[in-house]
Design a protein around this motif. Structure first.
Motif, PDB file in Angstrom:
ATOM      1  N   THR A 101      52.172   7.723  24.553  1.00 29.05           N
ATOM      2  CA  THR A 101      51.848   7.666  25.975  1.00 29.05           C
ATOM      3  C   THR A 101      52.379   8.915  26.677  1.00 29.05           C
ATOM      4  OG1 THR A 101      52.023   5.273  25.869  1.00 29.05           O
ATOM      5  CG2 THR A 101      52.157   6.253  28.053  1.00 29.05           C
ATOM      6  N   VAL A 102      51.607   9.420  27.635  1.00 28.85           N
ATOM      7  CA  VAL A 102      52.040  10.576  28.425  1.00 28.85           C
ATOM      8  C   VAL A 102      52.163  10.158  29.891  1.00 28.85           C
ATOM      9  CG1 VAL A 102      51.575  12.973  29.060  1.00 28.85           C
ATOM     10  CG2 VAL A 102      50.785  12.101  26.847  1.00 28.85           C
ATOM     11  N   ILE A 103      53.308  10.506  30.498  1.00 29.07           N
ATOM     12  CA  ILE A 103      53.482  10.327  31.946  1.00 29.07           C
ATOM     13  C   ILE A 103      53.306  11.699  32.594  1.00 29.07           C
ATOM     14  CG2 ILE A 103      55.047   9.659  33.809  1.00 29.07           C
ATOM     15  CD1 ILE A 103      56.580   7.938  31.786  1.00 29.07           C
ATOM     16  N   PHE A 104      52.363  11.800  33.533  1.00 31.84           N
ATOM     17  CA  PHE A 104      52.179  13.027  34.306  1.00 31.84           C
ATOM     18  C   PHE A 104      52.883  12.827  35.646  1.00 31.84           C
ATOM     19  CE2 PHE A 104      48.612  12.501  31.445  1.00 31.84           C
ATOM     20  CZ  PHE A 104      48.518  13.749  30.829  1.00 31.84           C
ATOM     21  N   MET A 105      53.879  13.654  35.911  1.00 33.76           N
ATOM     22  CA  MET A 105      54.717  13.509  37.110  1.00 33.76           C
ATOM     23  C   MET A 105      54.389  14.641  38.084  1.00 33.76           C
ATOM     24  SD  MET A 105      58.894  13.674  37.101  1.00 33.76           S
ATOM     25  CE  MET A 105      59.862  13.752  38.621  1.00 33.76           C
ATOM     26  N   PHE A 106      53.642  14.314  39.138  1.00 36.58           N
ATOM     27  CA  PHE A 106      53.303  15.292  40.184  1.00 36.58           C
ATOM     28  C   PHE A 106      54.255  15.062  41.350  1.00 36.58           C
ATOM     29  CE2 PHE A 106      49.377  14.782  37.764  1.00 36.58           C
ATOM     30  CZ  PHE A 106      48.903  16.081  37.653  1.00 36.58           C
ATOM     31  N   GLN A 107      55.132  16.033  41.571  1.00 43.26           N
ATOM     32  CA  GLN A 107      56.294  15.801  42.421  1.00 43.26           C
ATOM     33  C   GLN A 107      56.324  16.644  43.695  1.00 43.26           C
ATOM     34  OE1 GLN A 107      60.126  17.138  40.732  1.00 43.26           O
ATOM     35  NE2 GLN A 107      60.460  17.645  42.882  1.00 43.26           N
TER      36      GLN A 107
END
Ligand SMILES: [Zn+2]
Ligand SMILES: [Zn+2]
Length: 395
Positions: free
Chosen positions: A125-131
């Motif tokens: 699984t990949v978490i894409f974190m746009f911060q």
């Protein structure tokens, strides 16, 4: 995809937003991710975007869903007026993507597309974190508080962030290092309380100005006498204010300083020694002073194995000549440090100088003249995707 990524980057660059609330940038990211097989959630206290991609191929070594890897891009601009005259320059006076976060956002959106296309073969699984809010608002810490590290239901085994540089690195050169990557940054606010009076009779007043000046120089002595030369610290007084005119002694003097340190030990020594020194100098002159030491960002520490893995991945994908092991940490600071306090990972720099400029003299990040070349976008996108693919395959 390079043209599409550049187009998104230019759109974000034209409409920069500062701080934690970036509704237009968030909308552009959501539009770029639209239609991809992602579980998307947005922040409550900030305009973040968290997207989770669950792969179809499961690794036997791990739990049934496979491991989780987190990829992070920051999205915020700076309160800087753009002076580049680029065709896609900021249309908002007083706001500019002068740290290149527009490129990170576009590259991570591109990586989400690349990895989504390979969902079936993704062994985890990949978490894409746009911060939002990297530039002084601790947006990463707020996203952690809102659960980004648990977005996939299981903690990531690794986390990676990319950051472009307008200087030092030639375009396309990646740079990382094991251990300390960036400094901790903290702020000191000092108020010296004296007693105002006539400037011709200073003995009838309690002049805070010479006492505050003594503090400024004593802080530099503190740097050289109390800290190991091989674990250096920086203290810079960037703001100093007192008084109104030449013949009036003011009641108080105020100054602000930033500190940079590269180890937890030095950082906690600064927090203890600076307020003590300020208080003792004031007392020595019969005045009082407050020194508020406010912790901002911790030291950004790359996990040695993950930094090595990132360097190997860069060499394998782009060639060993594109991978630099940085000799020294950077004196800048990053709130990705909050992620790396909880998840092993690596912060990687990517040179993005425009062609024809000398990396050693090019305007730096945060300058109104800083320019980040589109040529870096495709490779940054590829690296984000390769890091996730290869790290998930390791289990
Ligand atoms: Zn910055
Ligand atoms: Zn930055």
């Amino acid at each position: 995809m390079a043209a599409e990524i550049a187009e998104l980057r230019h759109a974000i660059h034209r409409e920069p937003e500062v701080g934690l609330d970036l509704p237009k940038t968030q909308a552009k990211v959501l539009a770029a991710l639209d239609g991809l097989p992602l579980e998307i959630s947005t922040g409550r206290g900030l305009s973040s975007v968290t997207a989770v991609l669950r792969g179809g191929a499961h690794s036997r070594a791990h739990s049934r869903a496979g491991p989780v890897v987190l990829l992070r891009a920051d999205m915020d601009a700076l309160p800087v007026t753009e002076e580049t005259e680029l065709p896609y320059a900021s249309a908002i006076p007083g706001a500019m993507h002068a740290c290149g976060h527009d490129t990170h956002t576009a590259m991570l959106a591109g990586a989400a597309q690349l990895l989504s296309a390979r969902q079936a073969e993704l062994p985890g699984t990949v978490i894409f974190m746009f911060q939002p809010g990297e530039e002084g608002y601790a947006g990463a810490r707020l996203m952690i508080d809102e659960g980004v590290l648990d977005a996939a239901g299981e903690r990531p085994v690794a986390a990676y962030a990319l950051h472009v540089s307008a200087q030092r690195l030639p375009c396309g050169m990646f740079s990382t290092r094991p251990g300390t990557m960036l400094a901790a940054a903290d702020q000191i606010t000092v108020t010296v309380h004296g007693r105002g009076g006539h400037a011709s009779m200073p003995h009838r007043a309690a002049d805070p100005i010479p006492v505050a000046c003594e503090m400024v120089t004593a802080l530099q002595t503190l740097v050289t006498r109390k800290f190991d030369v091989f674990d250096p610290v920086v203290i810079t007084v960037g703001s100093f204010h007192a008084g109104t005119t030449d013949n009036v002694i003011p009641d108080e003097a105020r100054f602000l300083a930033t500190t940079r340190s590269f180890s937890r030990e030095s950082r906690s020594a600064l927090a203890e020694l600076v307020p003590r020194l300020i208080g003792d100098i004031a007392r020595g002159h019969g005045l009082t002073a407050e020194a508020i030491y406010a912790g901002e960002y911790p030291v950004t520490v790359n996990d040695a194995a993950e930094a090595g893995f990132a360097a190997e991945t860069i060499a394998a994908v782009f060639g060993p000549e594109r991978s630099e092991l940085a000799e020294f940490p950077i004196t800048g600071a990053e709130d990705f440090s909050f992620v790396l306090e909880q998840v092993p990972g690596a912060f990687v720099m990517l040179g993005a100088c425009p062609p024809g400029t000398d990396p050693l003299t090019a305007p730096t990040n945060h300058s109104g003249m800083a320019t980040f070349d589109d040529a870096a976008l495709a490779d940054g996108t590829a690296l984000y995707a390769e890091l996730a693919l290869r790290r998930l395959a390791l289990g």
